[in-house]
Enzyme design. Structure first.
Site, short mmCIF file in Angstrom:
data_model
loop_
_atom_site.label_atom_id
_atom_site.label_comp_id
_atom_site.label_asym_id
_atom_site.label_seq_id
_atom_site.Cartn_x
_atom_site.Cartn_y
_atom_site.Cartn_z
N GLU A 274 0.75 -1.12 -0.09
CA GLU A 274 -0.04 0.06 0.15
C GLU A 274 0.91 1.19 -0.02
O GLU A 274 1.58 1.54 0.90
CB GLU A 274 -0.93 0.07 1.27
CG GLU A 274 -1.84 1.10 1.23
CD GLU A 274 -2.76 1.34 2.59
OE1 GLU A 274 -3.49 1.98 2.68
OE2 GLU A 274 -2.18 0.41 3.71
N LYS A 345 -9.69 2.35 -3.51
CA LYS A 345 -10.44 1.86 -2.29
C LYS A 345 -11.80 2.30 -1.88
O LYS A 345 -11.97 3.67 -2.07
CB LYS A 345 -9.40 2.32 -0.99
CG LYS A 345 -9.81 1.58 0.43
CD LYS A 345 -8.62 1.77 1.33
CE LYS A 345 -8.84 1.04 2.70
NZ LYS A 345 -7.91 1.50 3.55
N CYS A 397 -6.06 -3.06 2.29
CA CYS A 397 -5.66 -2.90 3.68
C CYS A 397 -7.02 -3.26 4.59
O CYS A 397 -7.45 -4.57 4.66
CB CYS A 397 -5.31 -1.43 4.15
SG CYS A 397 -4.76 -1.38 5.69
#
Length: 534
Positions: A274, A345, A397
């Site tokens: 990330e 995301k 994540c």
């Protein structure tokens, strides 16, 4: 004296909740759930209405305050909060999460008081309802759900059928039954029930391992491995305090490039974690174009996290982009900013990626004013990433914590799940270990490999059975190479999702209602105490 005893009991339940979190990674003492959960529920069953709610709250407070203590690292070490403020924030979060466990107990005990003691058996259904609420209210925080503790326990054989959500329901159901039988002094039935549960689990475990050896499964169909993907996972081990400092921008970018270069010709896909590129995408065009051309020349792909900024709209996204080969051919489209082979995301982390009530909170402490803490949200359903002819579902994540979102984004031709993270925020706490445990649960319930790449660890490859097949050491610069067989198990959970758990909850509800209704139609007997006083 009664008040003093009540507080001592509350302190005991708090410590009982604290000890229960040892069932989760990195301690993984899954058997503790079978002691702490029945003990907690037994005290709630025996207590009056209001004390039962107090018992639930203090048990849950211990459960979440110790289980989530790893948040202290990000608040104090990187967020600039004093120790007292950090501890206060964790206790406040734990108290909020404790409301959900407490609500399940409260509704159950209320019905026991107003209707019948047998309404105790509705606890698993109410537990499921309030855990579902916990997973999406205020964006959701379903961490430390009961089922995760059993990833290495005997109940894990049920996960491909009912998922982690259904497993939590079944754990509470078993504990509820045991508590009732013990409280009503029906020891012979309790022993018989426990023995039957052990026999059923041993039988299922044997059947699962047998069909795995024979290569077939009459309950979950499996696609045989027809292809393999050569993976190179790069763990740069960049210190969190350096990640967004301007003087470390190019050293970080060059480090990932240098670590990857020797493996270009040996890899189908090279994966960085990330925000491995600590620059907004429009300002790194020369770097990305050169990396793209190098990957194409070596017939490989590079997947990296980056901050995507759209100048026209002023929107920021926490993104994954693919460079190099998209298809398994020598020809590939060249990279340009805004190309579609990317993932933005969707499920943003509160405080870290968006700040609720930011006009007030940003003034309180540095933790509320971190770099890039106001991201925009990507679409809920997004296409798979394409790299070297493989289709990859991305979960960035925190998103790996949400099974419904992960399941909804899986396609029929998805080859594996990729989750990238930067757990450097949480140092040497147990947070990264719990995060890995959650990723393992997604692999097991969905029957598909999960590849996890992080900045400081724990970088790992997880097979379709939820087992770690390769792992890089934590807090070390590392390059993990692994050839992953693309195997899938079409599990019940992948086909039906949480509908199985809700079906079990409905059966539970109807069975209890039928039982209580039948009981009320019988000749009235001497009324038993329902422990409804304050």
């Amino acid at each position: 004296m009664k008040t003093v005893n009540a507080w001592w009991l509350s302190a005991f339940l708090f410590l009982l909740g604290c000890s229960g979190t040892l069932a989760f990674a990195p301690y993984s003492q899954y058997w503790l759930v079978f002691l702490t959960l029945p003990a907690f529920l037994y005290l709630c069953y025996q207590a009056d209405f209001k004390p039962a709610i107090r018992h639930a709250f203090f048990f849950s407070l211990g459960w979440f305050s110790v289980g989530l203590s790893w948040i202290h690292v990000s608040l104090a070490q990187f967020g600039g909060m004093p120790l007292a403020a950090s501890v206060g924030m964790i206790l406040l979060l734990a108290a909020y999460l404790a409301l959900y466990f407490s609500a399940a107990i409260a509704v159950t005990r209320y019905l026991m008081c107003k209707v019948d003691k047998k309404m105790w058996f509705l606890l698993p259904t109410f537990w499921l309802i309030f855990e579902y609420l916990r997973s999406f209210v205020l964006t959701g925080f379903p961490w430390l759900s009961l089922g995760y503790s059993q990833i290495d326990g005997p109940f894990s054989v049920l996960v491909p059928y009912v998922g982690e959500t259904g497993l939590s329901f079944l754990l509470v159901l078993c504990a509820t039954l045991l508590v009732f039988l013990l409280a009503e002094k029906k020891l012979k039935i309790a022993i018989a029930s426990l023995s039957s549960t052990v026999v059923v689990l041993m039988t299922m475990s044997f059947m699962t391992s047998s069909v795995s050896i024979l290569g077939g499964d009459n309950l979950t169909s499996q696609k045989n491995a027809e292809k393999q993907v050569r993976l190179t996972l790069v763990q740069g081990n960049i210190k969190q305090e350096n990640r967004w400092q301007p003087e470390f921008l190019w050293p970080t970018m060059l480090k990932y490039q240098d670590l990857s270069r020797p493996y270009y010709s040996e890899s189908d896909i090279i994966i960085w974690p990330e925000a491995a590129i600590p620059a907004i995408e429009p300002s790194a065009q020369d770097y990305l174009t050169n990396l793209d051309q190098a990957a194409i020349y070596n017939q490989t792909s590079v997947i990296s996290g980056i901050i995507n900024y759209q100048p026209d709209s002023g929107e920021f996204y926490n993104s994954l982009i693919v460079l190099g080969q998209y298809e398994n051919t020598q020809n590939s489209a060249l990279y340009f900013h805004g190309h579609e082979n990317r993932y933005n995301k969707h499920h943003l982390l509160p405080i870290g990626e968006y700040v609720p009530f930011e006009q007030w909170l940003r003034q309180l402490a540095p933790i509320f004013d971190l770099p890039y803490s106001s991201f925009n949200r990507g679409e809920y359903i997004q296409p798979d990433l394409k790299a070297s002819g493989f289709n990859i579902m991305a979960a960035l994540c925190y998103e790996i914590v949400f099974p419904r979102q992960v399941r909804d984004n899986l396609k029929e031709n998805t080859d594996f799940i990729l989750t990238v993270s930067n757990d450097a925020w949480f140092g040497r706490s147990h947070g990264p270990h719990q995060h890995l445990e959650i990723a393992r649960m997604r692999a097991l319930e969905l029957g598909i490999p999960v590849v996890r790449v992080t900045n400081t660890g724990i970088t790992a490859v997880i097979n379709e059975h939820g087992k770690i097949t390769a792992r890089a050491p934590q807090f070390e610069e590392a390059v993990l190479q692994y050839t992953l067989p693309v195997r899938h198990k079409m599990t019940w959970y992948r086909q039906y999702g949480d509908s199985i758990a809700w079906f079990l909850a409905l059966i539970n509800l109807l069975a209890v209602i039928f039982w209580v209704k039948k009981r009320t139609q019988q000749p009235k007997q001497q009324k038993q105490s329902n422990n409804c006083s304050a």
